[in-house]
Design a protein around this motif. Structure first.
Motif, PDB file in Angstrom:
ATOM      1  N   ALA A 183      -1.181 -20.844  -0.421  1.00 13.83           N
ATOM      2  CA  ALA A 183      -1.922 -20.408  -1.614  1.00 13.83           C
ATOM      3  C   ALA A 183      -0.912 -20.456  -2.749  1.00 13.83           C
ATOM      4  O   ALA A 183       0.203 -19.959  -2.597  1.00 13.83           O
ATOM      5  CB  ALA A 183      -2.441 -18.987  -1.436  1.00 13.83           C
ATOM      6  N   ASN A 184      -1.272 -21.053  -3.848  1.00  4.99           N
ATOM      7  CA  ASN A 184      -0.265 -21.264  -4.896  1.00  4.99           C
ATOM      8  C   ASN A 184      -0.780 -20.906  -6.276  1.00  4.99           C
ATOM      9  O   ASN A 184      -1.981 -21.009  -6.549  1.00  4.99           O
ATOM     10  CB  ASN A 184       0.166 -22.745  -4.895  1.00  4.99           C
ATOM     11  N   GLN A 185       0.191 -20.504  -7.149  1.00  6.53           N
ATOM     12  CA  GLN A 185      -0.136 -20.394  -8.575  1.00  6.53           C
ATOM     13  C   GLN A 185      -0.668 -21.770  -8.979  1.00  6.53           C
ATOM     14  O   GLN A 185      -0.099 -22.803  -8.620  1.00  6.53           O
ATOM     15  CB  GLN A 185       1.103 -20.014  -9.386  1.00  6.53           C
ATOM     16  N   ARG A 186      -1.750 -21.775  -9.720  1.00  3.81           N
ATOM     17  CA  ARG A 186      -2.393 -23.050 -10.005  1.00  3.81           C
ATOM     18  C   ARG A 186      -1.913 -23.631 -11.344  1.00  3.81           C
ATOM     19  O   ARG A 186      -1.297 -22.935 -12.128  1.00  3.81           O
ATOM     20  CB  ARG A 186      -3.911 -22.845 -10.037  1.00  3.81           C
ATOM     21  N   GLU A 187      -2.227 -24.867 -11.568  1.00  2.00           N
ATOM     22  CA  GLU A 187      -2.007 -25.590 -12.838  1.00  2.00           C
ATOM     23  C   GLU A 187      -0.537 -25.867 -13.173  1.00  2.00           C
ATOM     24  O   GLU A 187      -0.233 -26.816 -13.905  1.00  2.00           O
ATOM     25  CB  GLU A 187      -2.655 -24.851 -14.046  1.00  2.00           C
TER      26      GLU A 187
ATOM     27  N   GLY B 271      -5.598 -23.104  -4.134  1.00  2.00           N
ATOM     28  CA  GLY B 271      -5.055 -22.372  -5.266  1.00  2.00           C
ATOM     29  C   GLY B 271      -5.166 -20.885  -4.948  1.00  2.00           C
ATOM     30  O   GLY B 271      -6.056 -20.479  -4.185  1.00  2.00           O
ATOM     31  N   ASP B 272      -4.283 -20.075  -5.497  1.00  2.00           N
ATOM     32  CA  ASP B 272      -4.274 -18.662  -5.060  1.00  2.00           C
ATOM     33  C   ASP B 272      -5.600 -17.939  -5.346  1.00  2.00           C
ATOM     34  O   ASP B 272      -6.024 -17.091  -4.557  1.00  2.00           O
ATOM     35  CB  ASP B 272      -3.070 -17.889  -5.621  1.00  2.00           C
ATOM     36  N   GLN B 273      -6.267 -18.312  -6.431  1.00  2.00           N
ATOM     37  CA  GLN B 273      -7.522 -17.616  -6.721  1.00  2.00           C
ATOM     38  C   GLN B 273      -8.638 -18.071  -5.782  1.00  2.00           C
ATOM     39  O   GLN B 273      -9.494 -17.266  -5.378  1.00  2.00           O
ATOM     40  CB  GLN B 273      -7.923 -17.825  -8.184  1.00  2.00           C
TER      41      GLN B 273
ATOM     42  N   GLY C  56      -3.908  -9.701 -11.083  1.00  2.00           N
ATOM     43  CA  GLY C  56      -2.495 -10.050 -10.928  1.00  2.00           C
ATOM     44  C   GLY C  56      -1.868 -10.106 -12.307  1.00  2.00           C
ATOM     45  O   GLY C  56      -2.142  -9.258 -13.159  1.00  2.00           O
ATOM     46  N   THR C  57      -1.031 -11.124 -12.526  1.00  2.00           N
ATOM     47  CA  THR C  57      -0.452 -11.342 -13.851  1.00  2.00           C
ATOM     48  C   THR C  57      -1.593 -11.438 -14.867  1.00  2.00           C
ATOM     49  O   THR C  57      -1.638 -10.746 -15.875  1.00  2.00           O
ATOM     50  CB  THR C  57       0.323 -12.683 -13.860  1.00  2.00           C
ATOM     51  N   GLY C  58      -2.517 -12.324 -14.551  1.00  2.00           N
ATOM     52  CA  GLY C  58      -3.761 -12.411 -15.307  1.00  2.00           C
ATOM     53  C   GLY C  58      -4.866 -11.799 -14.464  1.00  2.00           C
ATOM     54  O   GLY C  58      -4.595 -11.132 -13.469  1.00  2.00           O
ATOM     55  N   CYS C  59      -6.106 -12.033 -14.876  1.00  2.00           N
ATOM     56  CA  CYS C  59      -7.243 -11.631 -14.039  1.00  2.00           C
ATOM     57  C   CYS C  59      -8.089 -12.878 -13.831  1.00  2.00           C
ATOM     58  O   CYS C  59      -8.345 -13.621 -14.794  1.00  2.00           O
ATOM     59  CB  CYS C  59      -8.125 -10.606 -14.733  1.00  2.00           C
TER      60      CYS C  59
HETATM   61  O1  G3P Z   1      -4.415 -20.007 -12.698  1.00  2.00           O
HETATM   62  C1  G3P Z   1      -3.239 -19.265 -12.563  1.00  2.00           C
HETATM   63  C2  G3P Z   1      -3.273 -18.432 -11.324  1.00  2.00           C
HETATM   64  O2  G3P Z   1      -3.429 -19.239 -10.205  1.00  2.00           O
HETATM   65  C3  G3P Z   1      -2.044 -17.554 -11.257  1.00  2.00           C
HETATM   66  O3  G3P Z   1      -2.216 -16.563 -10.327  1.00  2.00           O
HETATM   67  O4  G3P Z   1      -1.585 -14.597  -9.028  1.00  2.00           O
HETATM   68  O5  G3P Z   1       0.180 -16.186  -9.726  1.00  2.00           O
HETATM   69  O6  G3P Z   1      -0.910 -14.721 -11.401  1.00  2.00           O
HETATM   70  P1  G3P Z   1      -1.048 -15.446 -10.121  1.00  2.00           P
END
Ligand code: G3P
Length: 496
Positions: A78-82, A241-243, A263-266
């Protein structure tokens, strides 16, 4: 007993979790890594540091669990996306920084492309907004700023990937250059309906197709790790992707089910079933997962500042010493006494998509104090989420029956109560908050047949606590109207 290794590569830390076949956590390791902010609005990571911390965590989690790599049925990512990485195929060395999803350096370029009329094409084909958030304009920036990169890309010497691709490349000793449809659908280059990279968009965004990874299923074996990396060859059987992974880990398998990750964002994702639902209210239409007979799309609302607002109270303002303290500080006052915080620190995401909005505090009086600002910060997280649910409703999505929540800030009871109050819908927190890693393990476990299907996984999901809405309609409407006025006033602030 079969074990699964989940690699959860997030924006601020790399994590690895070993699960057994009952979904029980056997070992966890986490490492933070460096955030680089070279200029206002720019956010970079060192791709090598991402890889190194992730592999260290994987080995640590296995050691803590007392599990050898040879005992793993599979691993999932599962990864931070983009976040955008460009590397040399011959050496596996990254060229330039990883440009993080939060980075706004291509705001002016996106504006230029919008002026050329590309936004409509992008929306129709990819389900996305033409915004710097997504990968393609970041990749074009790297190609334009790294000497020789564009020519080398056209000659097939370079590879592009989001963080999943980068990790799989190195896990497989450079043999696999792949991504899953969920991650692909965040690049601005993936045709959502046809399920392929889109030649017209590649041309319009100046991306040589030779750079792009092969799109493989999110669920299913795409290859094996090189034995030298973890100590044994391990099937790589889940990518998300993590979401998307968190949505899977929250068992939102049926259309209409939704989760929000603080998380960092929502990131609020609602499962919309087997077909993409175009949004008319500036949400994103995106792939959830694909593989093993399963296919799901989602409507997504992405908010750039969620838990990061609390970090700012801690690190930027020094109002609290640890993030957990925000709850007590905010609870020390009954309301924000008119203070409203619009956290447009990196512009506004859905449903506004305004790169030029900037963070603003409204309604300060001589009576305003730290507690009011803390309370306004929690309300801001919740109110941004309410805007997303409104947009989903306006898009004709299924009426939200309850909102499943996860992520670090979901542990904050006051925030969850404020969220339920402002939404007017129950908020439900699961027993296992490790839903992103769990989702990666579920994808991989289904991919190799450790679990029979989603019914078995859905039966494992249990609520820890349910927050019922407890605010009258008039009070809710007044808070929301005040918020709408404040958001309007932040729009376009930093535009030249
Ligand atoms: O789109 C960005 C998202 O995947 C980041 O998630 O949990 O790393 O803040 P997170």
């Amino acid at each position: 007993m079969a074990y699964l290794l989940a690699l959860d590569q997030g924006t601020t830390s790399s994590r690895a979790v070993v699960f057994d076949a009952d979904g029980k956590v056997c070992g966890v390791a986490q490492r933070e890594f460096t955030q680089h902010y070279p200029r206002p609005g720019w956010v970079e990571h060192d791709a090598r540091e991402i890889l190194d911390t992730q592999l260290l965590c994987a080995r640590e989690a296995l050691a803590l669990a007392g599990v050898a790599a040879g005992q793993l049925a599979a691993l999932g990512i599962a990864n931070q996306r983009e976040t955008t990485i460009l590397w040399e195929r011959a050496s596996g060395r990254a060229l330039g920084p990883a440009i993080v999803w939060q980075d706004r350096r291509t705001a002016a370029e996106c504006e230029r492309l919008r002026a050329e009329g590309l936004a409509e094409v992008v929306r129709a084909k990819t389900g996305l907004e033409l915004d710097p958030y997504f990968s393609a304009t970041k990749l074009a920036w790297l190609l334009d700023h790294i000497p020789g990169a564009r020519l080398r890309a056209e000659a097939g010497e370079l590879a592009f990937g989001t963080v999943d691709s980068w990790l799989v490349w190195h896990l497989s000793g450079g043999r696999l250059h792949v991504t899953d449809p969920g991650n692909a659908s965040r690049t601005l280059l993936y045709n959502l309906r046809d399920g392929v990279w889109d030649a017209e968009l590649c041309a319009a965004l100046r991306i040589p197709p030779a750079l792009l990874p092969r799109v493989v299923d999110s669920i299913g074996v795409c290859g094996e790790s090189d034995p030298a990396v973890l100590g044994a060859a391990v099937p790589i059987a889940g990518i998300g992707g993590d979401q998307q992974a968190a949505t899977f880990g929250q068992a939102c398998f049926a259309p209409g089910m939704a989760k929000n990750t603080y998380g960092t964002g929502c990131f609020l994702l609602m499962n919309t079933g087997e077909r993409p639902v175009p949004s008319r209210h500036r949400l994103l239409s995106t792939v959830g997962w694909r593989g093993r007979g399963l296919s799901a799309y989602a409507l997504e609302g992405s908010i750039f500042m969620g838990g990061a607002i609390v970090q700012w109270l801690r690190d930027g303002l020094g109002l609290i010493r640890s993030s957990a303290e925000v709850e007590a500080l905010a609870a020390s006052v009954p309301d924000s006494a008119g203070v409203v915080l619009v956290p447009a620190f990196t512009g506004l995401g859905a449903p506004w998509w305004d790169s030029w909005a900037r963070g603003t505090l409204f309604g300060l009086t001589r009576g305003s104090g730290a507690a009011h600002i803390a309370r306004a910060a929690l309300e801001a997280i919740a109110l941004q989420t309410v805007d997303l649910v409104d947009a989903m409703r306006a898009d004709g999505a299924a009426e939200l029956v309850e909102l499943r929540v996860d992520g670090g800030a979901a542990a904050n009871d006051l925030l969850m109560q404020i969220q339920a109050d402002l939404l007017g819908v129950p908020v439900v927190r699961p027993r296992l908050l490790e839903t992103t890693a769990l989702g990666a393990a579920y994808l991989a476990g289904l991919g190799v047949g450790v679990w029979s299907g989603t019914d078995e996984l859905a039966a494992r999901w249990h609520a820890e606590r349910r927050f019922e809405p407890n605010l009258g309609d008039a009070a809710r409407s007044a808070l929301r109207a005040r918020w709408a006025r404040a958001v309007e006033r932040t729009r376009g602030w930093a535009a030249e």
